[in-house]
Design an enzyme around this catalytic site. Sequence first.
Site, PDB file in Angstrom:
ATOM      1  N   ASP A 425       0.830  -1.198   0.000  1.00  0.00           N
ATOM      2  CA  ASP A 425       0.000   0.000   0.000  1.00  0.00           C
ATOM      3  C   ASP A 425       0.867   1.253   0.000  1.00  0.00           C
ATOM      4  OD1 ASP A 425      -2.760   1.103   0.328  1.00  0.00           O
ATOM      5  OD2 ASP A 425      -1.903   1.906   2.184  1.00  0.00           O
ATOM      6  N   GLU A 471       1.321  -0.273  -5.018  1.00  0.00           N
ATOM      7  CA  GLU A 471       0.252   0.688  -5.299  1.00  0.00           C
ATOM      8  C   GLU A 471       0.817   2.085  -5.112  1.00  0.00           C
ATOM      9  OE1 GLU A 471      -3.119   3.359  -3.668  1.00  0.00           O
ATOM     10  OE2 GLU A 471      -1.532   2.438  -2.499  1.00  0.00           O
TER      11      GLU A 471
END
Length: 983
Positions: A425, A471
Site C-alpha cells: 500500500d 500501489e
Amino acid sequence: MNIRNISHKVSAAVAMMLLGTAFTATGAAVNSGDATLSALEIKVDGQNLVNFDRNTTSYSIELDDTSLMTLSAAPTASDATVTITVNGREYDNHSLASLDGGENTIVYNIVSGTASQAYTIKIKTPQVLRGRHFSWKNATIYFVLTDRFYNGDTANDMSYHRQRSQGNMPDYATFHGGDIKGLTEKLDYLNRLGVDAIWISAPYEQMHGWTGGKGDAFPHYAFHGYYALDWTYMDRNMGTVEEFRSFVTEAHKRGIRVVMDIVLNHTGYCTLDDCVDYDFGNFNGTATAGWMPSNGNYTMWSDDNEVSFNADTQGKWGNWWSGWVRAFGDRSWSSSAGFAPGGGDNYTMSLAGLPDVVTEKTSAVNIPPFLKLKWEQENSGDYLDYRLPNLDAWRTDGKGAPADYLIAWLAGWVEEFGIDGFRCDTAKHVELSRWNQLKQACKTALANWRASSRADEYAKSWTEDFWMTGEAFGWDHGDTGYFTSGGFDSMINFAFNSSEGSQGRTPSTSDWEYYANYCNGSNGRQVLNYVSSHDTGLHRPGDQKKVATMFLLCPGGAQIYYGDETSRGYMSGCPDQSMATRSDFNWDAVDNADNKHWQLIGQFRRRNPAVGAGTQSNLGPDTYGRSFTDGAYANAVVIRLNTSAGQTYTVNVNGFFADGTKVMDGYNTATTATVDGGKVTMQASGPVLLVEAYGQITDDEIDTPTPPVPPVPQKPVVTATPGSSTFSESVTVTLSVNPAGTPIRYSVAGAANASSTVYTSPLTFTETTTLSTYVENEAGSNVQSFTYTKSDTPGPGPDPDPDPNKQYVYFNNTQNWTPYVWAWNETENCTAAGAWPGDAMTQKDGKYYWEAPAGKVPTLIIISDKGGTRAGNGNLEYVNGATYNPDGSTGDGPTPPTGDNVVYFDNGATNWSTVKVHYWGGESASSWPGVNMIVHSGNIYKYTVPSGTTGLVFNNGSGNQSENLTFVKGHLYDKNGDKGEYK
C-alpha cells in the site's frame, strides 16, 4: 490384444506413421475380388504389437506412453485399393497422424473388384493432461476485502468492543463478519473462477475502535486492514493463527498463492478503545470502551460530544507511537512526546491525517510504551491463539529503526505461514530502499519457510521467488524506479480506472497490443491490471461478459476486485464514493450466466500462461495469437473475438499450432478440431473462441506444456557447399542431406533419378557444370540442381565489411538446419513474416543469408532450425554483416572479445532461457532487469559493460538472480558469485 508399459517414454502424445500400405500385392498376384490383407504390422520401437491373421478384422491395443507408432499393411489382390481413416479423417499412404488421448479408431478399407473389407484397429492412448504452469506474469489475482466476503465464524464478529448496528448508526464501515474461516470455505469457488492468487486484507491486528467516516457521518472501523495497531498479532475478527495457517495450506492445495495487503507507511489512527485498553491519550469526559456518540456526530475531536480527545495538553499521548511516527505537528508538546514533525514531500507527509512512520530514520528506537503494555497483558491464555510465535526477538528495544521493526514483523508472516507475496500500500510514500529491504527479507523468509517443518506439502517445492506489487496512485508507466531500485516485480496499473467515483473502461484490442509489448517485450515491465477497485469505482458498463473477455484476456497480470464477476453493486446510500464500493459479496449471483462466463475465461487463462505472459501476433480480423516459453516449457493460444454461439468460424492458427494438431475451444472443451492448412474450423459456444492445445483438464500444477507436435516427415533436402556460384580454376563441392543418412544420387548430365550414381565423396569441377541431386524417403522424392559457372574472376564472397545501406547476416549451417531468422528491436519486429519463427534464410555465397526489410534495424536476433533448436540456445546480439555459427558465436568460432569491460556468465548450472546483466556505477547504468547477454561459447555468455561500472546483478528477467556483485573486468561469474578470471 492389450499392450501395456511400452518402455520408450517420450511424450503422452502419440504420433503414428502410416507406412508401406502397398497398392499392389507384395506377394504373387491373385485374382481380383480378394479384399483381404496379406500383412499388417503395428510397431512401437521396433516391436510388432499384433499377431496378424487375415481373417481377423478387429484389433485392440492399449498404450501407456510412446512417441512414434508405425502401421504398415499390404493387400492380397494386385488390383486392390486401400483407404485409411484415423478417427474419421482420411489419410494418405506415407503420412503422419496424431492420435488423440483416449480411444482412437484406425480403419483400413480394402476394395478389390466387387469385394470390400474393413480392418479396424482400436488404440487407447493416455490422455494428455492440461495442467498449470504458474507464472506471476500471467497471474489472475482475486482482491478480496475479507470482512465483506463470507462469515465463517459468527463468534468473532464483535471482537474488541466493535459494534455493527445500534439504532440509527450507519454500518457502511463497520465490521460485517467476513473472516479467514469464511475465505477458506469459499476457496473452491475461487478455484472455479480460475484464480491463481488471492490478495487478502491485512490479517494482522487493526485499531480496535473507530474514527470518523467522511464528513463524520458514520463510524469508520479498520475492516479493510489499512489501520494497523499491532503487526505481530492476528486480528480477532479475522481468526486465529491456526485458522490462518489452515487457510494458507488449503489455498496452496488448490495451487492458489496467497498475497497479503501490507502497510509500511503509516499506523492506524488513535481510537478511544485503544486508548482505554492500552493506557495512552488524553480525554475530555469519561472514556469507556465501546462508547459511541449519541448525536450521530462520529468524531473524537468535537467538544459537542460527551467524550472527546484532548490534545491541548500532552497527557499520555507519549505512550502511543513515540519516536516512530509524525503526529500532533500542530501541538507545542509533540516534540517532547517523541513525535516527528511533518514534511511536504511524499515521504514525510501524513497521508489522510494518518500517523506517518518515519521510515527514513536509521537510528534504533525502543518499543512504544503502549505496545509493551499490550504484549505484557496478552502473553497467556487464549491470547496465544492470536500471537505470532516467531517474532519474540523483535519484541524488544533497540533492534533497529521503526522501518526495520515493521519489515521484520512483516517478513515474520512470510516465514511463519509461507505467504507468497505482498501488495504494498501507498508505495510512493516510502523510500525505494526500504521496499527493496522488505523484498530481500521476504525472499529469505520464504526460502526458510519452504525448508522448514512448517511448510505445507503443496508449496514447499515451489521455486518462484517472493513477489511484490506496488500501489503508487497515478503511477506512470515510464517510472521504472520501483522495479530497478524498489525490488517490485509488478506495479498496479491505473489505466482502466484511475479516479474516485469513476466507472472505468473496458480494455480494447489496442490495449492488448500495448500491454503485450510493454509487459512481455524485450524490456518488459509487469503490471497488475484492474477495472474496479476499493479506491476508485466499480466497472459495471452492462455487458459484463465483454468485460471478462477483454479484461481477463489482456496481457499482464489481472486483478479481479471481489464481485466484478457477479456484478456486485454499490452500498446504497453511502455518502463516501470509495466506501460505497466495499459492499458485501452477492453470493446469490454465483453460477449465473455472467459468472459462468467469468469462470470459463479465468480457467482458460490459468491453463495457458501465453494469455498474460505471451507475445502477441495479429492473425487477421478479431484474431490474436499468443505464445510463451519458459525454458523447455512452451504454450500457445489463439483468440477469436466477436463470435456468436452456434455459428461456425474458420480461424487462422498458422505459426501457433502445426497441421495435424488437435485443439479444443477453451470456452467449451467438448468442441475440438484438427489443424489443417494452418486453420481450424470450429463452432462457437459463446462470444469468443479460445483455441488451445487439446487435453484432459486437471487442476493439478503439473507443468504440462502444450503437447509437442510430432515431427512431420519432410522430403529430404540436399545442401551443397558451396552452393551455386562462380569459380576461376576449380571448385570442390560437398553434399549433405537432411535427414542425415538418406542416400544422395547425383548426375552432371541431366536430371538425377533413382538410378543415378550414389554420392560418396566431394566432387571437383573444372568447367561450368550443373549438378543434379535426387533423394527419397517415406515423405517422397526431391530433385535439386546447383550450377557452378567458370569465370575469369572469382565469384562473390561474403562482404568483408557490412554494406551500410543494408541489414543482413550469414549463417554457417554446419548442422543441416532449415534456418530461420527472428529479429527485433525495442520498438518493432524486424522480419518480413512478422510471426514466429520469422523469415527463412536463403542460400548465398556458400552460406545461408538473411536481409532485413528496408528501414528496419534489429538489435537482437534468434537463428533457429525452423522454430526449434536455436543458435546459442537463445537471443543473440545483432551484428550487421556477421556470420553466425550454431553455437551462437560469430566468424570462424568463439574468440574472447577484446576490451577492458567484458564480463562473462556461466549458465551451466542455472540453465536460464534468457541471461541478463544489470550494471551500475559507470558512465551509464542499465534499467532493471538489465540487458540481454549474448552467447560466447556453449553455456558461457558475455557482455561489454560501460567504462567505470562497479556493480552487477545477473538474472533471467523473471525473478531469479544473483546477489549484488562487484565488477571485475574479464572475470567469469555464476549465480553464486565471482569465479575468477575467464580464460
